[in-house]
Design a protein around this motif. Structure first.
Motif, PDB file in Angstrom:
ATOM      1  N   SER A  85      54.402  15.106  10.913  1.00 19.36           N
ATOM      2  CA  SER A  85      54.394  14.806  12.348  1.00 19.36           C
ATOM      3  C   SER A  85      54.830  16.024  13.160  1.00 19.36           C
ATOM      4  N   ALA A  86      55.749  16.818  12.616  1.00 15.63           N
ATOM      5  CA  ALA A  86      56.147  18.049  13.318  1.00 15.63           C
ATOM      6  C   ALA A  86      54.958  18.995  13.419  1.00 15.63           C
ATOM      7  N   PHE A  87      54.171  19.098  12.354  1.00 19.01           N
ATOM      8  CA  PHE A  87      52.983  19.949  12.372  1.00 19.01           C
ATOM      9  C   PHE A  87      51.981  19.441  13.407  1.00 19.01           C
ATOM     10  N   GLU A  88      51.727  18.142  13.397  1.00 17.56           N
ATOM     11  CA  GLU A  88      50.776  17.569  14.346  1.00 17.56           C
ATOM     12  C   GLU A  88      51.250  17.741  15.784  1.00 17.56           C
ATOM     13  N   ARG A  89      52.550  17.566  16.008  1.00 18.78           N
ATOM     14  CA  ARG A  89      53.085  17.751  17.357  1.00 18.78           C
ATOM     15  C   ARG A  89      52.976  19.213  17.791  1.00 18.78           C
ATOM     16  N   ALA A  90      53.224  20.139  16.866  1.00 18.04           N
ATOM     17  CA  ALA A  90      53.085  21.569  17.187  1.00 18.04           C
ATOM     18  C   ALA A  90      51.633  21.906  17.507  1.00 18.04           C
ATOM     19  N   GLN A  91      50.705  21.332  16.731  1.00 21.17           N
ATOM     20  CA  GLN A  91      49.279  21.561  16.989  1.00 21.17           C
ATOM     21  C   GLN A  91      48.863  21.003  18.344  1.00 21.17           C
ATOM     22  N   GLY A  92      49.566  19.972  18.788  1.00 20.26           N
ATOM     23  CA  GLY A  92      49.290  19.370  20.088  1.00 20.26           C
ATOM     24  C   GLY A  92      49.970  20.075  21.245  1.00 20.26           C
ATOM     25  N   GLY A  93      50.676  21.173  20.955  1.00 18.01           N
ATOM     26  CA  GLY A  93      51.293  21.965  22.009  1.00 18.01           C
ATOM     27  C   GLY A  93      52.784  21.749  22.209  1.00 18.01           C
ATOM     28  N   GLU A  94      53.374  20.823  21.451  1.00 17.41           N
ATOM     29  CA  GLU A  94      54.813  20.610  21.584  1.00 17.41           C
ATOM     30  C   GLU A  94      55.566  21.786  20.974  1.00 17.41           C
ATOM     31  N   ASP A  95      56.652  22.159  21.589  1.00 19.12           N
ATOM     32  CA  ASP A  95      57.473  23.265  21.114  1.00 19.12           C
ATOM     33  C   ASP A  95      58.432  22.750  20.041  1.00 19.12           C
ATOM     34  N   ILE A  96      58.091  22.963  18.786  1.00 20.96           N
ATOM     35  CA  ILE A  96      58.929  22.574  17.655  1.00 20.96           C
ATOM     36  C   ILE A  96      59.779  23.791  17.305  1.00 20.96           C
ATOM     37  N   PRO A  97      61.105  23.633  17.211  1.00 22.31           N
ATOM     38  CA  PRO A  97      61.964  24.786  16.933  1.00 22.31           C
ATOM     39  C   PRO A  97      61.775  25.335  15.524  1.00 22.31           C
ATOM     40  N   GLU A  98      62.038  26.619  15.376  1.00 22.41           N
ATOM     41  CA  GLU A  98      62.029  27.246  14.061  1.00 22.41           C
ATOM     42  C   GLU A  98      63.352  26.935  13.372  1.00 22.41           C
ATOM     43  N   PRO A  99      63.347  26.849  12.078  1.00 18.54           N
ATOM     44  CA  PRO A  99      62.280  27.174  11.147  1.00 18.54           C
ATOM     45  C   PRO A  99      61.305  26.026  10.902  1.00 18.54           C
ATOM     46  N   TRP A 100      61.529  24.894  11.560  1.00 19.45           N
ATOM     47  CA  TRP A 100      60.751  23.689  11.278  1.00 19.45           C
ATOM     48  C   TRP A 100      59.275  23.837  11.622  1.00 19.45           C
ATOM     49  N   ALA A 101      58.958  24.519  12.710  1.00 16.72           N
ATOM     50  CA  ALA A 101      57.550  24.686  13.092  1.00 16.72           C
ATOM     51  C   ALA A 101      56.777  25.436  12.014  1.00 16.72           C
TER      52      ALA A 101
END
Length: 147
Positions: A85-101
């Motif tokens: 879900s973090a990957f999908e949210r990042a692909q959708g433009g959400e800013d996921i913090p590192e290192p998780w993104a």
């Protein structure tokens, strides 16, 4: 490498200062507020390496789980969650913090602990970049909460 060596590497990461800028370390990569250790890396696979790849995947998951058992003796049972879900949210433009993104792009799930008395998280995962690319057993130490 052995579980004993991997535990020593994790102990080292847990006591190191977390960097303020991206870079590399003696055990992997680093970025602002996190360290990633590449505990074990397989070889590359051929296009038709299906059986060998499946066997290697199973071995890397077994290695992760064996190390997780030892960490559970120290810190209790881990939280286990998918990074999909973090990957999908990042692909959708959400800013996921590192290192998780970055992890979410190639590590499907992680086992996570918050060692008592620290503000850090410790995560274990198996990197799966692509069909012909190597597996990696990764350990992450960060102060950034999981997404």
């Amino acid at each position: 490498m052995t579980i004993t060596h991997w535990l020593a590497t994790l102990d080292l990461l847990c006591t190191r200062d977390l960097p303020v800028a991206p870079g590399t370390t003696d055990v992997g990569t680093a970025g602002p507020g996190y360290l990633v250790a590449e505990l074990r890396t397989s070889g590359d696979f051929t296009e038709d390496g299906g059986a060998e790849r499946e066997e290697t995947a199973a071995q890397y998951e077994c290695d992760r789980d064996g190390l997780a058992e030892r960490l559970a003796e120290r810190w209790g049972a881990p939280d286990v969650f998918s990074l999909r879900s973090a990957f999908e949210r990042a692909q959708g433009g959400e800013d996921i913090p590192e290192p998780w993104a970055s992890l979410s792009a190639h590590v499907p799930d992680v086992q996570v602990w918050r060692p008592p008395g620290t503000a850090r998280w410790v995560a274990l995962g198996v990197s799966r970049w692509g069909d012909e690319l190597p597996f990696q057993l990764l350990a992450v130490v960060t102060e950034t909460d999981p997404p």
